[in-house]
Scaffold this active site. Structure first.
Site, PDB file in Angstrom:
ATOM      1  N   ARG A  73       0.831  -1.198   0.000  1.00 40.22           N
ATOM      2  CA  ARG A  73       0.000   0.000   0.000  1.00 40.22           C
ATOM      3  C   ARG A  73       0.868   1.251   0.000  1.00 40.22           C
ATOM      4  NH1 ARG A  73      -0.060   4.491   2.960  1.00 40.22           N
ATOM      5  NH2 ARG A  73      -2.015   5.559   2.879  1.00 40.22           N
ATOM      6  N   HIS A  78       2.655   6.152  -2.414  1.00 42.54           N
ATOM      7  CA  HIS A  78       3.730   7.140  -2.421  1.00 42.54           C
ATOM      8  C   HIS A  78       4.633   7.077  -3.652  1.00 42.54           C
ATOM      9  CE1 HIS A  78       2.638   8.603   1.489  1.00 42.54           C
ATOM     10  NE2 HIS A  78       2.547   7.351   1.904  1.00 42.54           N
TER      11      HIS A  78
END
Length: 113
Positions: A73, A78
């Site tokens: 995730r 990011h």
């Protein structure tokens, strides 16, 4: 604040959503940008839900690869500009089904199945 059971259901629901829209093969996956990003979002949801579950619960249920789920995730959110579509394909075709079974087992043990 969402409960552990709710977070586990969120994980299960995201897995189910991914399965409902899983392409029939790799070439269909590569050809459909909308489906790729939909599946990416479902994996993000799974990771976010896992991240929000308490450390104590995760320690008590170490059969789930919590760190890998959370790490995936983190990368997707990011490092969005560098998504590895091969990895996403492997996640949705190889790893979500066993995770679904593990989440179902946890929910059953919690009496929240």
């Amino acid at each position: 604040m969402r409960t552990t059971e709710e977070r586990l259901r969120d994980m299960r629901d995201a897995i189910d959503a991914a399965f409902r829209h899983l392409p029939s093969g790799r070439s269909d996956f590569e050809a459909d940008e909308v489906v790729r990003f939909f599946l990416l979002k479902q994996v993000e949801i799974i990771g976010e839900a896992a991240f929000k579950i308490s450390k104590d619960f995760k320690t008590a249920h170490s059969e789930i690869p919590w760190r890998k789920i959370e790490g995936t995730r983190h990368i997707l959110v990011h490092d969005y500009f560098d998504v590895n579509w091969d990895t996403l394909w492997d996640i949705v075709t190889l790893h979500l089904e066993p995770l679904r079974k593990q989440v179902d087992d946890l929910l059953e043990r919690l009496g929240a199945g």
